[in-house]
Design a protein around this motif. Structure first.
Motif, PDB file in Angstrom:
ATOM      1  N   ASP A 371       0.951  -1.186  -0.033  1.00 18.66           N
ATOM      2  CA  ASP A 371      -0.037   0.182  -0.053  1.00 18.66           C
ATOM      3  C   ASP A 371       0.742   1.252   0.023  1.00 18.66           C
ATOM      4  O   ASP A 371       0.539   2.391  -0.734  1.00 18.66           O
ATOM      5  CB  ASP A 371      -0.939  -0.014   1.243  1.00 18.66           C
ATOM      6  CG  ASP A 371      -1.922  -1.165   1.213  1.00 18.66           C
ATOM      7  OD1 ASP A 371      -2.351  -1.685   0.236  1.00 18.66           O
ATOM      8  OD2 ASP A 371      -2.065  -1.772   2.321  1.00 18.66           O
ATOM      9  N   ILE A 374       2.480   1.840  -3.723  1.00 23.19           N
ATOM     10  CA  ILE A 374       1.550   2.387  -4.625  1.00 23.19           C
ATOM     11  C   ILE A 374       1.105   3.886  -4.419  1.00 23.19           C
ATOM     12  O   ILE A 374       1.399   4.741  -5.097  1.00 23.19           O
ATOM     13  CB  ILE A 374      -0.033   1.683  -4.641  1.00 23.19           C
ATOM     14  CG1 ILE A 374       0.312   0.297  -4.999  1.00 23.19           C
ATOM     15  CG2 ILE A 374      -1.201   2.362  -5.330  1.00 23.19           C
ATOM     16  CD1 ILE A 374      -0.979  -0.853  -4.775  1.00 23.19           C
ATOM     17  N   LYS A 377       4.499   6.023  -4.987  1.00 26.88           N
ATOM     18  CA  LYS A 377       4.812   6.107  -6.852  1.00 26.88           C
ATOM     19  C   LYS A 377       3.850   7.144  -7.316  1.00 26.88           C
ATOM     20  O   LYS A 377       4.075   8.083  -8.375  1.00 26.88           O
ATOM     21  CB  LYS A 377       4.484   4.659  -7.428  1.00 26.88           C
ATOM     22  CG  LYS A 377       5.896   3.954  -7.125  1.00 26.88           C
ATOM     23  CD  LYS A 377       5.955   2.663  -7.541  1.00 26.88           C
ATOM     24  CE  LYS A 377       6.917   1.690  -7.420  1.00 26.88           C
ATOM     25  NZ  LYS A 377       7.091   0.447  -7.916  1.00 26.88           N
ATOM     26  N   ASN A 378       2.526   7.107  -6.928  1.00 24.56           N
ATOM     27  CA  ASN A 378       1.407   8.122  -7.419  1.00 24.56           C
ATOM     28  C   ASN A 378       1.827   9.380  -7.266  1.00 24.56           C
ATOM     29  O   ASN A 378       1.372  10.408  -7.739  1.00 24.56           O
ATOM     30  CB  ASN A 378       0.345   7.775  -7.047  1.00 24.56           C
ATOM     31  CG  ASN A 378      -0.306   6.306  -7.664  1.00 24.56           C
ATOM     32  OD1 ASN A 378       0.058   5.888  -8.636  1.00 24.56           O
ATOM     33  ND2 ASN A 378      -1.206   5.543  -6.977  1.00 24.56           N
TER      34      ASN A 378
END
Length: 894
Positions: A371, A374, A377-378
């Motif tokens: 989690d 993700i 990186k976003n």
């Protein structure tokens, strides 16, 4: 040697007749032997059966020239012999002489009758006399060979010298002024064109000195109808030497037309070629502009290249942008396609990319590292994580984050997390004996465990492998437990007994430590007992054992501590004489408005501080608050500027103001006057200096080549005139000058002025001359920009020596264009037949090469099938023809 007749057949020659006809054993028929056939030579080698080999009988045309066979017509005999052989070869019946010879074996030469012919010694002597006489006659004609004299008129003097040297002719020169023949070209010669002359003959030529500088000239009625071109044409036609053009903006007279002229130091009646004339010409000032290209989305390097090529000044700034990439041009001060003056400044705005945003931190407690990954990186966030045991959180769940949920974190920054190892899980321990620490590291990280290491010597285990572990293999161990591994440091280092280095030098300790493989370090301390650079103490006592893994330290004496005196109580003279203690005193002086002259301003080391012997102390003493200005009249600007720099380095702020003034009494750059001389000024004063502008460089574009050459004689400039070929120009046209017009220079300055030789070339005739001479001429002309291409074709010639030009397609052409291609044919000399070197030794081949002037290259080759020094092959092979230029390659066995 024939014992019966006492004659040597190799010296006297021989002939033979076959008396008895050969008989055919089958039919008894006989073939008559032609008694007139007398071969000039025969191979006396026979088969063991006694048969004579007819194939070994050879007749050579060269053999017919041997005067030992006097009276024999070899041409007739050769024809008869060939007819005889042809008839017998075409006869298939077997009833011929050759068949008879092959069928009937002879036991010996008893049936052959030899007849001998005596050499005529008188004829041999006569031939030798004829050869000697021919050689004498040939040498006479070679020595007395004559050269046909060419027409030197209007040829360049250098070309005449080159031709004369090539023909062995002595050249005598006389110089004369000429209004028709260009300077350094031939006016006349004392011998006729085409006259046959011998080598070392003296030929006198008259060389032009160009226009007479003191010849009286008529000054035309110059008015506003004269253009610069028409004035320059009059200058060139009359060889005017001293002239200048000055340009003045005028609204009435068109550009490049004459406004006025002045004769300097002469009148129309007394004007001579060397007199000075000044022309004032009209011009209209124009502002240069450039078209601005489209730089949008381009780089600053594109702007830089364009600006430098067009001499435009530019500036740029940065702004954030979501549209343009980092470094791209996103705005420019002048629109693409519009013009701007090169005196204006061009500006542009570059993109610095998107501005970093602030991200709100989320709550990742009890979530997985997936989690976190993700989300990071976003949002362009960096992160790191570690594992620890936690009884409340399940395995691999986040239980700590370095930034609390809800707080702002900048895009691109880093956040750390701690993940749970679970509630103290267990794992089966592996066996790491004889494995590397890398294997331990991979296993523990995979299982989220920690470990420590220690090293111990071992004669069994290799270096850096595991010897023992605190948890035995196959045992159950908690994941939270820290493991410990003992690694091998290799065999135990040999022990060394420490020595005493007290009162010894560090160099002695260094040599001992390096020989024993012992590392050491050292520090310094003051000592009243030990001299400087002597060891005071050592970390390991003498006779104690140590290994190369141990570190040894020494304390080295800095000598006796010196107390720095207080120089504030000393004047400058006292400080200069200070010799107490072992200190190095360096004194400088500086200006100071508060401290009187000769008083101390500062000292580099504080008073009463302890220092080593020979320590350098820098003292600064005051020069006071005023500067003494010496006289620099008749000196140079560099001298007074250097003096000002020196004084300003001492704390002054003196400024110089320069005024240039033309003055023939002072050389260029010499100081004529200064506002303060031999007096004092305040530290921030300004001194006004008047400098002589001296010489200025004239416009050589307004002079002829002759005038430029003579300019050095009338001025303090050294003028060097060069000539080159240039397209679309006439001979004598001005091209460039090395220093711009109006530049102020010093006496004796060198100025290089370049004039055109025109755009056509005078190509001389080189037939019957060496190709080297022509190549040197081409090289000389090409250095002047002629761009001549020489296309050489080499052919063999029976009479011309190697390197002599046989033909030339362009010559004696005074107006050949630049970049002309000249085709010439060059002799390779007489062809010779290459010998067959098989069977000759290396020394014999070298002797033949020297005697026959052969160009031979040897290659030594390893070949066991040949004896050392034996010829393996040659290229070209024997019998082929070659010239003296060709190379014969011979492979020799090593």
């Amino acid at each position: 040697m024939d014992n019966k007749q006492g004659k040597d057949i190799f010296r006297d020659g021989f002939s033979f007749d076959v008396e008895e006809n050969a008989k055919d054993p089958n039919d008894g028929d006989t073939t008559p032997q032609d008694e007139n056939v007398s071969p000039p030579s025969i191979d006396d080698t026979h088969h063991p059966s006694g048969e004579s080999m007819i194939d070994d009988v050879t007749v050579s045309k060269d053999d017919t020239k041997d005067d030992t066979n006097e009276g024999i017509d070899y041409h007739t005999q050769e024809n008869n012999l060939q007819s005889f052989i042809d008839e017998n070869e075409n006869d298939t019946s077997g009833n011929n002489f050759l068949s008879s010879v092959n069928q009937q074996a002879k036991a010996s030469f008893e049936e052959e009758k030899f007849s001998y012919q005596k050499v005529n010694p008188y004829k041999k002597w006569l031939i030798q006399c004829l050869i000697l006489g021919s050689a004498v006659i040939a040498i006479y004609f070679i020595v007395n060979q004559k050269t046909e004299l060419i027409d030197f008129t209007n040829m360049a003097y250098d070309d005449v010298v080159a031709w004369s040297n090539g023909q062995g002719i002595t050249l005598v020169t006389e110089e004369q002024y000429s209004n028709t023949v260009t300077e350094d070209r031939i006016i006349s010669q004392n011998r006729g064109i085409g006259e046959k002359i011998k080598k070392d003959t003296t030929v006198k030529v008259v060389v032009s000195k160009g226009f007479d500088p003191y010849e009286s000239l008529e000054v035309p009625g110059f008015d506003s109808s004269w253009t610069k071109t028409s004035i320059e044409k009059w200058i060139e036609q009359n060889g005017i030497i001293n002239y200048t053009f000055t340009y003045v903006e005028d609204d009435i007279v068109p550009p490049n037309y004459l406004i006025d002229y002045v004769l300097i130091g002469a009148t129309k009646e007394s004007f001579v070629r060397i007199s000075e004339i000044a022309f004032t010409m009209s011009y209209t000032e124009t502002v240069e502009s450039v078209v601005v290209p489209d730089f949008m989305k381009g780089q600053i390097t594109d702007v830089d290249v364009w600006a430098k090529n067009n001499q435009v000044t530019y500036t740029y700034t940065y702004e954030n942008s979501e549209i343009y990439h980092d470094g791209e041009v996103m705005n420019q001060s002048v629109k693409p396609g519009e013009e701007m003056s090169i005196d204006e400044t061009f500006t542009c705005v570059l993109s610095s990319g998107i501005e970093n945003e602030m991200i709100t931190m989320e709550n990742f407690l009890n979530q997985t590292i997936m989690d976190v990954d993700i989300w990071a990186k976003n949002n362009n966030i960096k992160y790191s994580y570690t594992y620890k045991i936690h009884p409340l959180y399940p395995k691999d769940a986040v239980f700590y984050q370095s930034v609390d949920a809800g707080e702002d974190v900048m895009e691109g920054s880093s956040v750390s997390f701690i993940l749970s190892n679970g509630d103290n899980d267990t794992i089966i321990m592996e066996d790491f004996h004889n494995k590397s620490i890398i294997d331990v590291d991979i296993w523990t990280k995979t299982n989220h465990m920690t470990y420590t290491t220690a090293y111990a010597p071992s004669d069994i285990y290799p270096k850096d492998v595991v010897m023992s572990q605190n948890v035995q293999s196959e045992q159950e161990v908690y994941v939270s437990e820290s493991l410990h591994f003992t690694l091998s440091s290799g065999p135990k280092e040999p022990e060394v007994a420490m020595e005493s280095f007290l009162n010894k030098t560090l160099l002695e300790a260094d040599i001992w430590a390096k020989n024993k493989g012992i590392a050491y370090e050292h520090t310094y301390a003051y000592s009243t007992i030990y001299e400087k650079d002597r060891i005071i103490s050592q970390s390991v006592v003498p006779e104690e054992w140590m290994t190369s893994n141990d570190t040894l330290s020494f304390v080295v004496s800095k000598g006796k501590a010196i107390t720095v005196p207080d120089f504030a109580h000393m004047r400058l003279a006292d400080a200069n004489d200070y010799e107490q203690e072992s200190l190095s005193i360096s004194i400088t002086e500086a200006y100071n408005e508060q401290i009187k002259t000769g008083k101390l301003i500062s000292q580099s080391i504080t008073a009463h501080e302890k220092v080593e012997e020979d320590t350098e102390i820098n003292l600064i003493y005051s020069l006071g608050s005023r500067v003494q200005v010496p006289s620099f009249v008749h000196g140079t600007w560099d001298e007074i500027e250097t003096w000002v720099d020196d004084e300003n380095e001492k704390g002054a702020s003196v400024q110089l103001a320069m005024t240039k003034q033309a003055n023939t009494s002072y050389e260029y750059g010499k100081i004529m006057s200064q506002s303060v001389v031999n007096d004092t000024v305040d530290l921030s004063s300004e001194i006004h200096v008047t400098i002589s502008s001296g010489l200025t460089v004239p416009s050589f574009g307004d002079m002829t080549k002759t005038a430029a050459k003579n300019y050095s004689e009338m001025s303090d400039l050294n003028v060097e005139v060069r000539e080159v070929y240039a397209p679309n120009t006439d001979a004598g046209d001005f091209l460039t000058q090395s220093i711009e017009v109006g530049t102020a220079v010093g006496k004796g300055t060198n100025v290089v002025v370049t004039y055109s030789l025109g755009d056509t070339i005078n190509i001389p005739r080189f037939i019957d001359k060496s190709i080297v001479a022509m190549e040197e001429w081409v090289k000389s002309e090409n250095t002047k920009g002629a761009a001549i291409t020489l296309n050489i074709t080499e052919v063999h010639h029976p009479t011309l020596d190697y390197g002599i030009i046989m033909a030339q397609d362009i010559y004696n052409q005074p107006n050949a264009p630049m970049e002309t291609t000249i085709d010439v044919y060059v002799s390779l000399g007489l062809l010779y037949t290459i010998p067959d070197f098989s069977g000759y030794s290396l020394s014999e081949i070298e002797a033949m090469a020297e005697e026959q002037q052969l160009n031979i290259v040897f290659e030594m080759v390893n070949d066991p099938s040949y004896n050392s020094g034996e010829v393996i092959s040659q290229e070209p092979i024997g019998g082929q023809t070659a010239s003296s230029k060709d190379i014969v390659k011979i492979k020799i066995a090593k």
